[in-house]
Scaffold this motif. Structure first.
Motif, PDB file in Angstrom:
ATOM      1  N   PRO A  33      -1.347   5.900   5.547  1.00 50.28           N
ATOM      2  CA  PRO A  33      -1.669   5.772   4.124  1.00 50.28           C
ATOM      3  C   PRO A  33      -2.005   7.105   3.460  1.00 50.28           C
ATOM      4  O   PRO A  33      -2.069   7.174   2.242  1.00 50.28           O
ATOM      5  CB  PRO A  33      -2.874   4.839   4.111  1.00 50.28           C
ATOM      6  N   THR A  34      -2.246   8.158   4.238  1.00 51.98           N
ATOM      7  CA  THR A  34      -2.459   9.497   3.684  1.00 51.98           C
ATOM      8  C   THR A  34      -1.606  10.469   4.490  1.00 51.98           C
ATOM      9  O   THR A  34      -1.128  10.140   5.581  1.00 51.98           O
ATOM     10  CB  THR A  34      -3.930   9.945   3.794  1.00 51.98           C
ATOM     11  N   ARG A  35      -1.454  11.685   3.961  1.00 46.16           N
ATOM     12  CA  ARG A  35      -0.627  12.662   4.679  1.00 46.16           C
ATOM     13  C   ARG A  35      -1.272  13.029   6.012  1.00 46.16           C
ATOM     14  O   ARG A  35      -0.576  13.179   7.022  1.00 46.16           O
ATOM     15  CB  ARG A  35      -0.441  13.921   3.846  1.00 46.16           C
ATOM     16  N   VAL A  36      -2.617  13.179   6.009  1.00 45.76           N
ATOM     17  CA  VAL A  36      -3.291  13.534   7.257  1.00 45.76           C
ATOM     18  C   VAL A  36      -3.068  12.455   8.312  1.00 45.76           C
ATOM     19  O   VAL A  36      -2.776  12.753   9.470  1.00 45.76           O
ATOM     20  CB  VAL A  36      -4.802  13.772   7.014  1.00 45.76           C
ATOM     21  N   GLU A  71     -13.892  18.578   4.234  1.00 46.25           N
ATOM     22  CA  GLU A  71     -14.288  17.362   3.529  1.00 46.25           C
ATOM     23  C   GLU A  71     -13.063  16.507   3.185  1.00 46.25           C
ATOM     24  O   GLU A  71     -13.044  15.300   3.386  1.00 46.25           O
ATOM     25  CB  GLU A  71     -15.048  17.723   2.249  1.00 46.25           C
ATOM     26  N   LYS A  72     -12.021  17.176   2.703  1.00 42.61           N
ATOM     27  CA  LYS A  72     -10.777  16.456   2.400  1.00 42.61           C
ATOM     28  C   LYS A  72     -10.228  15.782   3.645  1.00 42.61           C
ATOM     29  O   LYS A  72      -9.753  14.653   3.611  1.00 42.61           O
ATOM     30  CB  LYS A  72      -9.726  17.451   1.895  1.00 42.61           C
ATOM     31  N   LEU A  73     -10.298  16.522   4.754  1.00 42.60           N
ATOM     32  CA  LEU A  73      -9.780  16.024   6.024  1.00 42.60           C
ATOM     33  C   LEU A  73     -10.465  14.714   6.404  1.00 42.60           C
ATOM     34  O   LEU A  73      -9.820  13.730   6.760  1.00 42.60           O
ATOM     35  CB  LEU A  73     -10.031  17.097   7.085  1.00 42.60           C
ATOM     36  N   VAL A  74     -11.804  14.693   6.311  1.00 39.63           N
ATOM     37  CA  VAL A  74     -12.563  13.489   6.658  1.00 39.63           C
ATOM     38  C   VAL A  74     -12.158  12.337   5.748  1.00 39.63           C
ATOM     39  O   VAL A  74     -11.925  11.219   6.208  1.00 39.63           O
ATOM     40  CB  VAL A  74     -14.077  13.758   6.558  1.00 39.63           C
ATOM     41  N   ARG A  75     -12.033  12.599   4.467  1.00 43.84           N
ATOM     42  CA  ARG A  75     -11.665  11.534   3.530  1.00 43.84           C
ATOM     43  C   ARG A  75     -10.276  10.988   3.849  1.00 43.84           C
ATOM     44  O   ARG A  75     -10.061   9.781   3.834  1.00 43.84           O
ATOM     45  CB  ARG A  75     -11.721  12.034   2.094  1.00 43.84           C
ATOM     46  N   GLU A  76      -9.343  11.890   4.113  1.00 45.70           N
ATOM     47  CA  GLU A  76      -7.979  11.427   4.391  1.00 45.70           C
ATOM     48  C   GLU A  76      -7.913  10.631   5.698  1.00 45.70           C
ATOM     49  O   GLU A  76      -7.147   9.688   5.811  1.00 45.70           O
ATOM     50  CB  GLU A  76      -7.003  12.614   4.429  1.00 45.70           C
ATOM     51  N   ALA A 126       0.836  -1.204   0.000  1.00 49.12           N
ATOM     52  CA  ALA A 126       0.000   0.000   0.000  1.00 49.12           C
ATOM     53  C   ALA A 126       0.869   1.251   0.000  1.00 49.12           C
ATOM     54  O   ALA A 126       2.024   1.231   0.409  1.00 49.12           O
ATOM     55  CB  ALA A 126      -0.901  -0.006   1.220  1.00 49.12           C
ATOM     56  N   ARG A 127       0.273   2.328  -0.467  1.00 50.65           N
ATOM     57  CA  ARG A 127       0.964   3.613  -0.418  1.00 50.65           C
ATOM     58  C   ARG A 127       1.125   4.047   1.038  1.00 50.65           C
ATOM     59  O   ARG A 127       0.223   3.880   1.850  1.00 50.65           O
ATOM     60  CB  ARG A 127       0.106   4.636  -1.158  1.00 50.65           C
ATOM     61  N   SER A 128       2.287   4.604   1.350  1.00 49.61           N
ATOM     62  CA  SER A 128       2.550   5.049   2.725  1.00 49.61           C
ATOM     63  C   SER A 128       3.348   6.342   2.731  1.00 49.61           C
ATOM     64  O   SER A 128       4.259   6.514   1.916  1.00 49.61           O
ATOM     65  CB  SER A 128       3.348   3.985   3.485  1.00 49.61           C
ATOM     66  N   TYR A 129       2.965   7.207   3.649  1.00 54.23           N
ATOM     67  CA  TYR A 129       3.721   8.434   3.855  1.00 54.23           C
ATOM     68  C   TYR A 129       4.315   8.416   5.257  1.00 54.23           C
ATOM     69  O   TYR A 129       3.685   7.920   6.191  1.00 54.23           O
ATOM     70  CB  TYR A 129       2.820   9.662   3.748  1.00 54.23           C
ATOM     71  N   ALA A 130       5.516   8.978   5.382  1.00 50.12           N
ATOM     72  CA  ALA A 130       6.096   9.177   6.708  1.00 50.12           C
ATOM     73  C   ALA A 130       6.248  10.671   6.937  1.00 50.12           C
ATOM     74  O   ALA A 130       6.685  11.395   6.033  1.00 50.12           O
ATOM     75  CB  ALA A 130       7.450   8.491   6.800  1.00 50.12           C
ATOM     76  N   ASN A 176     -10.114   8.686   6.630  1.00 57.18           N
ATOM     77  CA  ASN A 176     -10.623   7.372   6.262  1.00 57.18           C
ATOM     78  C   ASN A 176      -9.649   6.605   5.377  1.00 57.18           C
ATOM     79  O   ASN A 176      -9.983   5.543   4.863  1.00 57.18           O
ATOM     80  CB  ASN A 176     -11.968   7.512   5.549  1.00 57.18           C
ATOM     81  N   GLY A 177      -8.482   7.175   5.167  1.00 62.33           N
ATOM     82  CA  GLY A 177      -7.476   6.467   4.381  1.00 62.33           C
ATOM     83  C   GLY A 177      -7.609   6.708   2.890  1.00 62.33           C
ATOM     84  O   GLY A 177      -6.954   6.057   2.091  1.00 62.33           O
ATOM     85  N   ILE A 178      -8.490   7.665   2.508  1.00 62.24           N
ATOM     86  CA  ILE A 178      -8.648   7.967   1.086  1.00 62.24           C
ATOM     87  C   ILE A 178      -7.753   9.140   0.734  1.00 62.24           C
ATOM     88  O   ILE A 178      -7.860  10.236   1.284  1.00 62.24           O
ATOM     89  CB  ILE A 178     -10.112   8.306   0.740  1.00 62.24           C
ATOM     90  N   HIS A 179      -6.879   8.870  -0.197  1.00 56.67           N
ATOM     91  CA  HIS A 179      -5.825   9.793  -0.538  1.00 56.67           C
ATOM     92  C   HIS A 179      -6.357  10.996  -1.325  1.00 56.67           C
ATOM     93  O   HIS A 179      -7.036  10.832  -2.317  1.00 56.67           O
ATOM     94  CB  HIS A 179      -4.839   8.975  -1.362  1.00 56.67           C
ATOM     95  N   CYS A 180      -6.115  12.223  -0.869  1.00 55.36           N
ATOM     96  CA  CYS A 180      -6.590  13.426  -1.576  1.00 55.36           C
ATOM     97  C   CYS A 180      -5.463  14.308  -2.094  1.00 55.36           C
ATOM     98  O   CYS A 180      -5.565  14.889  -3.160  1.00 55.36           O
ATOM     99  CB  CYS A 180      -7.473  14.275  -0.664  1.00 55.36           C
ATOM    100  N   ASP A 181      -4.394  14.437  -1.344  1.00 50.94           N
ATOM    101  CA  ASP A 181      -3.317  15.348  -1.738  1.00 50.94           C
ATOM    102  C   ASP A 181      -2.012  14.592  -1.935  1.00 50.94           C
ATOM    103  O   ASP A 181      -1.630  13.790  -1.098  1.00 50.94           O
ATOM    104  CB  ASP A 181      -3.095  16.408  -0.651  1.00 50.94           C
TER     105      ASP A 181
END
Length: 420
Positions: free
Chosen positions: A142-145, A223-228, A3-7, A230-235
């Motif tokens: 999995p997302t930046r947030v 809205e972006k915050l909530v999605r991120e 999976a995609r991962s950010y640190a 939830n692990g849904i990548h926005c940015d």
DNA sequence: TCTGGGGTCCTAGGACCC
DNA sequence: TCTGGGGTCCTAGGACCC
């Protein structure tokens, strides 16, 4: 498939840690770093925090406390911190090929396709400490947030030993309820009370909020915050640092300003500094904005005003900026107020390379000349679209970009150009 | 007496145009 | 000729970040 991962890696009490690197006698002692004119505390070690120093505490209020408790206070030294930051990022680059420098003490790294993320993060912490002397903490998600949330948890929960990996959903379910809504990236002092009023108290509550409701309460950012969450990548990561979009020179006054002459002196001086910055960054300002306001900490009539003045063509000339700043100051001045802060801001900056001078000088160019000018700069901006326009009292054509009308450039090619 | 500075992004609303 | 709707441009202000 991995999976995609950010640190997200950040330096602990970064400014204080920098001071300790150059003065090891500060190790283990409470340390704070003060803002520009030693106005307030902008960084503190956990030892200082435990003794009651808060982020933004005014120096005059904590001076006695510092003396009594032996807290070491240092004036800020941004050249030193900037140099240290560069060194830390050099180390990050040996651990990930994709590093986004987010701020002086924080960087996002691409950790996708890493088999054991926590182990790599721990090794990175050891290396950064060994090579630069700076202690760090790492959050992974999995997302930046979520990587930001993870970083926060790594800070708060010592048993995590400086690394928190929220890639696993089961772990997220366990840890997100432990993080207060105020500590979520993007939720500030205005939004937190609104959310609490409707029963949203933790990061988990926000994650479970309907995105539409989040948008209604907190705009698209919510809205972006909530999605991120939830692990849904926005940015995505910003690989190349974006071009500077604005420049500001602002100051708080030692004692309030009450006369227009004094204020014109101040804003004129800020305009001079702003012009220097423009030339240093090689960018041009299409307009200048002057603002002033009274102190939010004092009783009495409050006032907050601003005025924008446009230039006939974008400029970095000191005289242009100073005369406009002075004019704007006169226009918005009102007697009877104690002004505590003022400044000038320059927005919508352009660069000479991207915006040919001839475009701005053209009083009534041919359609062909305009379209070829458009072609020559097309695609040089990272985002948004470009179009030509002339507006207001300005007789010259201007080049603008506007995110709201992505098809405008094409439209322009088809539509006849209006002649004012 | 003394409460930082420099950024980004988003939105509302008025002016203006067709 | 009148009117309304829709679109863009611009300013001001708010919220958030480090």
């Amino acid at each position: 498939m991995t999976a995609r991962s950010y640190a997200l890696s950040d330096g602990n009490s970064f400014y204080c840690s920098c001071e300790r690197v150059f003065d090891p006698s500060l190790e283990g002692r409470p340390v704070i770093v003060l803002s520009n004119n030693d106005g307030c505390a902008v960084a503190m070690t956990p030892e200082a925090k435990a003794l009651g120093v808060k982020m933004g505490s005014p120096w005059f209020q904590i001076r006695d406390l510092c003396k009594r408790e032996g807290i070491v206070a240092r004036s800020s030294n941004y050249a030193l911190y900037g140099d240290m930051s560069r060194r830390v990022n050099e180390v990050y680059k040996t651990f990930s090929s994709v590093v986004e420098v987010y701020s002086i003490d924080e960087s996002f790294l691409d950790f996708s396709d890493v088999p054991d993320r926590s182990a790599l993060a721990q090794e990175m912490r050891r290396t950064v400490k060994q090579w630069t002397g700076i202690p760090t903490r790492v959050g992974i998600g999995p997302t930046r947030v979520l990587s930001k949330v993870a970083n926060n948890l790594a800070k708060k929960r010592l048993e995590l030993n400086g690394v928190c990996d929220l890639t696993d959903e089961a772990l997220r379910r366990q840890l997100l309820p432990l993080l207060d809504i105020e500590d979520v990236w993007g939720i500030g002092r205005a939004s937190a009370p609104k959310l609490r009023a409707v029963g949203i108290e933790t990061a988990a509550d926000l994650r479970d909020m309907p995105p539409r409701q989040a948008r209604a309460m907190l705009t698209v950012a919510g809205e972006k915050l909530v999605r991120e969450l939830n692990g849904i990548h926005c940015d995505d990561l910003e690989l190349t640092p974006p071009v500077r979009k604005g420049i500001a020179v602002t100051r708080s006054f030692g004692k309030p300003i009450t006369t227009v002459e004094e204020m014109m002196q101040a804003t004129g001086f800020y305009a001079t500094r702003a012009a220097e910055k423009l030339r240093r960054h090689r960018v041009l300002a299409p307009s200048i904005r002057v603002f002033m306001h009274t102190s939010p900490f004092r009783e009495g009539p409050s006032r907050s005003v601003a005025k924008t003045i446009g230039f006939p063509s974008p400029t970095w000339d000191t005289r242009d900026l100073v005369s406009a700043a002075t004019r704007a100051t006169k226009l918005i001045w009102a007697n009877g107020f104690q002004y505590a802060k003022a400044g000038v801001m320059l927005d919508g900056l352009t660069t000479p390379e991207e915006t040919p001078r001839s475009l701005f000088d053209a009083q009534d160019p041919s359609r062909e000349a305009l379209l070829s000018a458009l072609d020559s700069i097309n695609g040089k901006f990272g985002r948004g679209s470009l179009y030509l326009a002339r507006t207001g009292h300005n007789p010259a054509w201007k080049l603008r970009s506007d995110l709201k009308s992505p098809a405008y450039t094409t439209d322009l090619r088809q539509a006849p150009l209006a002649r004012a």
